[in-house]
Design a protein around this motif. Structure first.
Motif, PDB file in Angstrom:
ATOM      1  N   UNK A  44      21.391  18.674  84.533  1.00 46.06           N
ATOM      2  CA  UNK A  44      20.982  18.431  83.044  1.00 46.06           C
ATOM      3  C   UNK A  44      20.868  19.565  82.155  1.00 46.06           C
ATOM      4  N   UNK A  86      22.796  19.366  78.946  1.00 44.85           N
ATOM      5  CA  UNK A  86      21.959  19.377  78.009  1.00 44.85           C
ATOM      6  C   UNK A  86      21.740  20.462  76.907  1.00 44.85           C
ATOM      7  N   UNK A  87      21.711  21.679  77.907  1.00 44.44           N
ATOM      8  CA  UNK A  87      21.478  22.947  77.052  1.00 44.44           C
ATOM      9  C   UNK A  87      22.805  23.860  77.356  1.00 44.44           C
ATOM     10  N   UNK A 132      14.720  25.599  79.926  1.00 43.81           N
ATOM     11  CA  UNK A 132      15.291  24.204  80.484  1.00 43.81           C
ATOM     12  C   UNK A 132      14.693  24.249  81.786  1.00 43.81           C
ATOM     13  N   UNK A 138      26.476  22.433  75.719  1.00 49.00           N
ATOM     14  CA  UNK A 138      26.587  22.264  74.255  1.00 49.00           C
ATOM     15  C   UNK A 138      26.442  23.663  73.710  1.00 49.00           C
ATOM     16  N   UNK A 139      25.480  24.593  74.052  1.00 45.06           N
ATOM     17  CA  UNK A 139      25.389  25.916  73.530  1.00 45.06           C
ATOM     18  C   UNK A 139      26.734  26.635  73.545  1.00 45.06           C
TER      19      UNK A 139
END
Ligand code: ADP
Ligand code: MG
Lengths: 229, 268
Positions: A142, A146-147, A133, A150-151
């Motif tokens: 971000x 976005x990573x 990322x 959520x992970x």
């Protein structure tokens, strides 16, 4: 079985169930935001911030929720009541209500407990995924949105389902500070009809149904990429 | 295979220019003064034994690691550093670095796809969310790229359903999707089962022959000899041999480099 009481008190019971669900949603929502802040604070490079978050988290997790509710409701509540300005203010009708003290105590609890869960989840996300990322020019916010988050959520989803059911059950403590939640409504039925078991049984079944709904929705949330990860 | 572009084009400004780059981890001096240029269309292969600093060099180029000393220019733009607290060098302008990173793209040894996104979502992630491309355009481009790496039919699958070779080809499509000025590859086939290496190398070879600028760490000697315009042999954090592939791999000045190449050739 005589169920006439159910008819007489149906609106109280429904309103009580509504309050329980409201408590659940409010403290889950605010608590989740707080939990993210706590988890990030604990993972922060700043030693001061990390230690401060750890301390707060330990205090909250180390004391009974009921004691926290009492401290907030009787302690803070009575301090607030001693200021005429607050007493006379527009917010007073809310500040007098047990509901908001319970919501606050539950929010703090979720912040502390789920904060710990999230922290372990965030740490478990493989570095390489975050590096990718970064390598593609994502900004810090971000990467988090976005990573990283959520992970982490994907990994701790089963634990979060459990925490949410715990939260549902904790909302029942609201009845101790005169909030007519689901259990509070059952208490009214009991005191006015002198029936003990039937209303409590109904309440227990309602909690079970709510818990099942919570578990089912967590299952539905994660049936995409989880299959073989 | 003979390259027309065997000589670096001296007249154009390099896309990546590194001068006297140093990197240490604590007392461990990993890179000891590296200078390197990659011009438009160059394919620079970095070879060298494990621990010689190849990955570190690659990671300094897109600033996943911050060099302790030396200068770095990307697309003719000098990366700005400053001295932070305790004299530690840090990035002066994070926005600049994020902008530059978006023009570089990296293919990792372990693929590093985002497992919570489908193949297609992995490929459009940076174009849409970093470069601000329209989603429709990004999808169209991504489908073209997935076609090219032979995985269009997997576009809606999650990475964990793919083999290593397929994941790496998705990672290459993701790297192409940002229309990079330079592609960085860090041992793209080292984590793969031997029978999957060929497909991935073929994709990289195709890209190289389109004239893309790339810097590639690899142990595949035959491949490096075929696709490179320049081969760089790294030993203990220094460039020990550097030049056109024929020279470095067949007739090096350094005895150590000769032995390294021979040992690698025998291995494969
Ligand atoms: N993050 C790190 N912290 C400490 N030492 C590191 C780190 N990354 C790499 N190194 C050390 O730097 C040296 C070069 O590593 P690397 O660049 O990965 O070598 P190569 O890719 O050529 O095998 C090795 O000795 C390695 O142990
Ligand atoms: Mg390496």
């Amino acid at each position: 079985m005589d169920l006439t009481w159910l008819n007489d008190f149906s609106s109280e019971l429904l309103r009580g169930a509504g309050l329980t669900v409201q408590l659940l949603l409010i403290s889950a929502g605010f608590g989740f935001v707080l939990a993210i802040a706590m988890a990030l604070g604990r993972l922060s490079n700043s030693v001061v911030l990390a230690n401060a978050c750890r301390f707060v988290s330990s205090v909250i997790r180390g004391t009974p929720l009921l004691v926290q509710i009492y401290i907030l409701y009787y302690g803070v509540g009575s301090v607030l009541a001693s200021y005429p300005l607050i007493r006379g203010g527009v917010l007073w009708p809310y500040l007098r209500e047990g509901f908001w003290y319970v919501a606050l105590a539950l929010t703090l609890s979720v912040g502390a407990y789920v904060g710990e869960v999230l922290r372990s989840g965030l740490r478990a996300v493989p570095r390489g995924e975050l590096e990718a990322a970064r390598a593609y020019g994502m900004r810090r916010g971000q990467i988090l949105r976005r990573v990283w988050l959520p992970r982490a959520l994907q990994m701790v989803r089963p634990t979060l389902a459990g925490e949410s059911v715990m939260l549902l059950k904790s909302t029942a403590l609201a009845s101790t500070v005169a909030v007519t939640d689901l259990l509070g409504a059952a208490n009214i039925v009991r005191s006015q009809t002198l029936r003990v078991y039937e209303p409590l049984l109904l309440v227990a079944i309602t909690y079970i149904v709510l818990a099942l709904i919570i578990e089912k929705s967590f299952k539905l949330m994660g049936t995409t990429s989880q299959r073989r990860v | 295979m003979i390259h027309e572009k065997g000589l670096p084009s001296m007249q154009s400004t390099p896309v990546v220019a590194i001068d006297d780059l140093h990197k240490s981890y604590g007392d461990h001096h990993v890179l000891k003064g590296i200078s390197l240029r990659a011009h438009e269309g160059d394919v620079v292969s970095l070879i060298g034994s494990s621990g010689s600093g190849k990955s570190t060099l690659l990671r300094c180029i897109n600033l996943l690691e911050i060099p302790n000393a030396g200068s770095l220019r990307v697309n003719d733009e000098e990366v700005r550093f400053r001295q932070g607290r305790g004299g530690v060098r840090e990035i002066a302008d994070l926005r600049q670095v994020e902008r530059l990173r978006a023009t570089l793209s990296m293919v990792f040894q372990n693929f590093n796809l985002w497992p919570h996104r489908t193949v297609l979502e992995n490929v459009i992630e940076a174009p849409v969310h970093v470069l601000g491309e329209k989603r429709q355009d990004a999808i169209a481009h991504a489908e073209q790229l997935l076609e090219k790496v032979g995985l269009a039919h997997k576009r809606h699958d999650y990475p964990s359903f793919l083999s290593g070779g397929q994941q790496q080809r998705v990672a290459i499509a993701r790297a192409l999707a940002v229309r990079p000025k330079v592609m960085l590859f860090d041992e793209p086939t080292s984590a793969l089962d031997p029978e999957l290496v060929g497909d991935v190398l073929k994709v990289i070879r195709d890209i190289a022959q389109e004239g893309r600028t790339m810097i590639l760490v690899t142990h595949e000697m035959a491949f490096a000899r075929d696709v490179s315009t320049q081969v760089v042999y790294l030993h203990q954090g220094q460039i020990e041999e550097q030049g056109p592939p024929q020279q470095v791999m067949l007739d090096p000045h350094s005895e150590r480099c000769r032995q390294f190449v021979m040992a690698q050739n025998n291995r494969s």
